[in-house]
Design a protein around this motif. Structure first.
Motif, PDB file in Angstrom:
ATOM      1  N   GLU A  34       0.819  -1.211   0.000  1.00 17.08           N
ATOM      2  CA  GLU A  34       0.000   0.000   0.000  1.00 17.08           C
ATOM      3  C   GLU A  34       0.852   1.260   0.000  1.00 17.08           C
ATOM      4  N   SER A  35       2.013   1.192   0.609  1.00 17.06           N
ATOM      5  CA  SER A  35       2.910   2.352   0.641  1.00 17.06           C
ATOM      6  C   SER A  35       4.343   1.869   0.772  1.00 17.06           C
TER       7      SER A  35
ATOM      8  N   HIS B  52       7.916   8.648  -3.399  1.00 11.70           N
ATOM      9  CA  HIS B  52       6.823   9.606  -3.180  1.00 11.70           C
ATOM     10  C   HIS B  52       5.780   9.512  -4.290  1.00 11.70           C
TER      11      HIS B  52
ATOM     12  N   ASN C  71       3.690   6.335  -3.712  1.00  9.24           N
ATOM     13  CA  ASN C  71       2.727   6.507  -2.615  1.00  9.24           C
ATOM     14  C   ASN C  71       1.562   7.423  -3.010  1.00  9.24           C
ATOM     15  N   LEU C  72       1.883   8.453  -3.813  1.00  6.05           N
ATOM     16  CA  LEU C  72       0.835   9.376  -4.253  1.00  6.05           C
ATOM     17  C   LEU C  72      -0.151   8.675  -5.186  1.00  6.05           C
TER      18      LEU C  72
ATOM     19  N   ARG D 234      -0.663   5.439  -5.500  1.00  9.35           N
ATOM     20  CA  ARG D 234      -1.330   4.343  -4.798  1.00  9.35           C
ATOM     21  C   ARG D 234      -2.441   4.884  -3.880  1.00  9.35           C
ATOM     22  N   SER D 235      -2.183   5.984  -3.206  1.00 11.34           N
ATOM     23  CA  SER D 235      -3.187   6.528  -2.280  1.00 11.34           C
ATOM     24  C   SER D 235      -4.385   7.101  -3.027  1.00 11.34           C
ATOM     25  N   ASN D 236      -4.186   7.559  -4.285  1.00 11.79           N
ATOM     26  CA  ASN D 236      -5.284   8.095  -5.077  1.00 11.79           C
ATOM     27  C   ASN D 236      -5.983   7.048  -5.930  1.00 11.79           C
ATOM     28  N   GLY D 237      -5.592   5.795  -5.752  1.00 10.39           N
ATOM     29  CA  GLY D 237      -6.286   4.704  -6.446  1.00 10.39           C
ATOM     30  C   GLY D 237      -5.985   4.587  -7.914  1.00 10.39           C
TER      31      GLY D 237
END
Length: 478
Positions: A30-31, A467, A470-471, A473-476
């Protein structure tokens, strides 16, 4: 033709669909990093504080020690006043921690270790070795600040004095070596012909002459080396970009791994991991040095002279043909500290109390060559030990063992080059391979605390690829 293109396009889309299959995407973390370098989870005995306060403590103790050198106190008074500051500088990284910024803490602990060793030398070791009181002025402070990155001294007058001193030392060593060789040569020729007697007499007289100048500065005008072809800073920009890209890709790839996975690797993957971590160390330092150099040249408008900057002329140590050459090509950021605190005091002790009592001069010279070099590697090992203990409260010993092994290998490789290497011509490929084998087989001593406590992820936190991952991945996005 159209059928071929259609089939190829269909195959391409099929491959892309497989790559973007949900099962593959769901298996991604996930991160990143998977196991962050969080200092608090490895020890609960240190007090967490803010980064600003963390660095303030360093400037209080380190700056106080430098300022104390400016005051006209006696040596004894300076030593008494420096003692609590030295103790505070040593203890601060062991007591306090920065849980949010392991990268900043790494820089802080390294700075504390360097300044600590420097202050021990200036206040306690150098006065004992040279008989001179520690003094300091603003020009010395400026030189001290730049010394790890830019060769000192930097002004033309200082540069000429510095280069002249190096030349005098070299000529003095040559004369002393000649003075030791010529008496034996003169005695061996004593029973020869008249011509041989004349040569012996000349040799003895030259030895006597050399003996009279032994230990005295050689008065000689010396023109310092100057780079004949200074370059604009933009010439070095491609190299800076190469280091920047490498320092983004390697931490990104390493951030997917856990210590348990690395421990389960077979020999080849484990060696690749060790190589990657070693590359991060050397490329990170090179990137920092080139960044400072380019900023300096941009602000001042000066051209870059490779004779001035520490790492510009260094070759990649991966092509070294021996351990001695490897460490000559490694970065020399803190070498002057380890030489001043390890090499010179050890050599002084030996010449003061040990080697004059040894009748066998070859053995005495061998001891003077071996132990001071080992002193340098011991100081390097102790500083790295201090860093890992302060960062993670790791069990000490592995770093010191690694550097002592490297010191022994450096000495052995020098001896082999001076003896066997003069008679046997070994292809460089074989020597490079042997050097790699030795370094990688001993690297586990250096890597063990770094890998166990995810020290490599302290650098991964600064990776742009991490970075970006992670960006997205977090925004789908995937």
């Amino acid at each position: 033709m159209m059928d071929v293109l259609t089939a190829s396009t269909a195959q391409l889309f099929s491959t892309m669909n497989k790559l973007t299959d949900n099962s593959i995407l769901n298996s991604l973390p996930e991160s990143l990093p998977v196991t962050p370098c969080v200092l608090a989870q490895h020890n609960n005995t240190q007090i967490p504080i803010q980064d600003s306060l963390y660095f303030t403590i360093f400037f209080i103790f380190g700056g106080g020690l430098y300022l104390l050198l400016l005051f006209p106190f006696t040596l004894q008074q300076k030593r008494w006043m420096a003692a609590p500051l030295v103790a505070g500088l040593f203890a601060a990284p062991l007591i306090f921690t920065s849980t949010n910024s392991p990268g900043f803490q790494l820089v802080h602990v390294g700075a504390c270790g360097c300044v600590l060793m420097r202050m021990i030398d200036l206040y306690y070791v150098r006065p004992w070795r040279t008989g001179k009181e520690p003094t300091f002025n603003l020009e010395d402070w400026w030189t001290e600040t730049w010394q790890p990155f830019r060769k000192i001294p930097m002004s033309k007058d200082q540069l000429q004095r510095f280069e002249l001193e190096l030349q005098q030392n070299r000529l003095r060593r040559e004369r002393e070596s000649q003075a030791e060789r010529e008496p034996s040569a003169s005695s061996s020729n004593a029973d020869q012909s008249t011509k041989g007697d004349e040569k012996s007499t000349a040799s003895s007289s030259s030895a006597a002459t050399a003996e009279t100048v032994k230990g005295k500065p050689v008065q000689q005008i010396y023109t310092p080396r100057v780079d004949p072809n200074p370059q604009h800073w933009s010439v070095y920009l491609p190299r800076w970009l190469f280091y920047a890209v490498i320092m983004d890709i390697i931490p990104f790839c390493m951030s997917f791994l856990t210590y348990e996975q690395i421990e389960s690797f077979s020999i080849i993957p484990r060696l690749l991991v060790n190589t990657a971590v070693a590359a991060m160390v050397i490329f990170d330092i090179s990137l920092a040095n080139y960044t400072i150099m380019i900023i300096w040249a941009t602000v001042t408008g000066d051209l870059v002279r490779d004779t001035e900057w520490t790492l510009v002329r260094h070759y990649f140590p991966g092509l070294a043909t021996s351990s001695a050459e490897f460490w000559r090509q490694w970065h020399h950021l803190f070498q002057y500290i380890w030489v001043d605190l390890g090499f010179k005091p050890t050599l002084h002790l030996l010449r003061q109390y040990v080697t004059p009592k040894i009748s066998n001069r070859k053995m005495a010279k061998a001891i003077e060559m071996v132990l001071p070099v080992m002193g340098v590697f011991l100081m390097s090992g102790l500083m790295h030990e201090y860093i890992v203990v302060a960062m993670w409260h790791a069990r000490p010993g592995s770093m010191t063992a690694f550097f002592l092994l490297q010191g022994a290998a450096t000495i052995i490789s020098k001896v082999l080059y001076q003896t066997v290497g003069q008679k046997v011509n070994v292809p460089p490929v074989i020597l490079i391979t042997l050097t790699w084998i030795f370094n990688l087989t001993t690297a586990f001593l250096f890597m063990e605390p770094v890998l166990k406590y995810q020290g490599y992820n302290a650098i991964a936190n600064q990776s742009m690829l991490v970075h970006a991952y992670n960006l997205l991945r977090s925004n789908g996005v995937f």
